[in-house]
Design an enzyme around this catalytic site. Structure first.
Site, PDB file in Angstrom:
ATOM      1  N   LYS A  90       1.029   4.099  -2.940  1.00 18.31           N
ATOM      2  CA  LYS A  90       0.662   5.486  -2.655  1.00 18.31           C
ATOM      3  C   LYS A  90       1.847   6.433  -2.877  1.00 18.31           C
ATOM      4  CE  LYS A  90      -3.656   4.823  -1.602  1.00 18.31           C
ATOM      5  NZ  LYS A  90      -4.734   5.360  -2.451  1.00 18.31           N
ATOM      6  N   TYR A 146       0.831  -1.204   0.000  1.00 17.44           N
ATOM      7  CA  TYR A 146       0.000   0.000   0.000  1.00 17.44           C
ATOM      8  C   TYR A 146       0.870   1.260   0.000  1.00 17.44           C
ATOM      9  CZ  TYR A 146      -3.972   2.994   1.356  1.00 17.44           C
ATOM     10  OH  TYR A 146      -4.953   3.960   1.406  1.00 17.44           O
TER      11      TYR A 146
END
Length: 251
Positions: A163, A159
């Protein structure tokens, strides 16, 4: 709430708009007069709820089921929008998932699925809207990153990497498109009350809250308010920026 229709007759595509930040963004944009395309992948009922809320407030919207990880489905989606409206003014790249786990135990598919949805999905949608926006010589692209893309987070290497990748993609795209009147920015939310954070235990939420200077988790509305500003006419001189909305957690 009083609306001034700053986005009247504009066409906005919001990915992952069936719930959370995406839903609230769709409502905000529709409230300012935009025609909102509510993209989602799997939850038909939740997406329909978003559309119902848009219609209840007098806004204009429609559902668009498509998988952002598929360049073919994204291209078809943008083609349908262009065929119907003849333009696309605003893209909100919000679709995202989590598959948390420690690095040494993370499965290949957990890495690949998060990167594909959270980063490749942004690439696919951005690439698809660039040509029509360049012809219009105007546009707004707003990418939803995360504070963990700035600071990292144990148990979220996939993640965090996705991002962080969004941040690099945002800055590069902003440099390419600024001369065509297309503003590209990223928002880095902190801990926001969504389905993702609702899975956390109360003890974990309390520990997180203790590290946030304003003393609370954020709400989807906190993010949607900034989305609305960046999508509107008051942000004409803002591009390539990453704005953290995190209650001061990363300052």
């Amino acid at each position: 709430m009083t609306f001034v229709n700053t986005l009247e007759n504009q066409v906005a595509l919001v990915t992952g708009a069936s719930r959370g930040i995406g839903r609230q963004a769709a409502l905000k944009l529709a409230g300012e007069g935009a025609k909102v395309i509510i993209n989602y992948q799997g939850n038909d009922e939740a997406a329909k709820e978003t559309l119902d809320l848009v219609c209840e407030m007098g806004g204009s919207g429609e559902l668009a089921k498509a998988d952002v990880t598929s360049s073919e489905q994204v291209e078809e989606l943008i083609k349908k929008i262009m065929d119907r409206y003849g333009k696309i003014d605003i893209l909100i790249n919000n679709a995202g998932i989590t598959r948390d786990g420690l690095l040494m135990r993370m499965k290949d598919e957990d890495w690949e699925k998060v990167i594909s949805t959270n980063l490749t999905g942004v690439f696919n949608c951005t690439r698809a809207v660039v040509r029509p926006m360049m012809k219009q010589r105007s546009g707004r692209i707003i990418n939803i990153s995360s504070v963990v893309g700035i600071s990292g987070n144990a148990g979220q290497v996939n993640y965090s990497a996705a991002k962080a990748g969004i941040i690099g993609l945002t800055k590069s795209t902003a440099k390419e498109l600024a001369s065509r009147g297309i503003m590209v920015n990223a928002i880095a939310p902190g801990f926001i009350r969504t389905d993702m954070t609702d899975k956390l235990t109360e003890e974990v939420k309390a520990e997180i809250t203790s590290r946030i200077p304003v003393g609370r988790l954020g709400n989807p509305d906190d993010i949607a308010n900034l989305i609305l500003f960046l999508a509107g006419p008051y942000s004409d001189y803002i591009t390539g920026q990453v704005i953290a909305v995190d209650g001061g957690m990363t300052m």
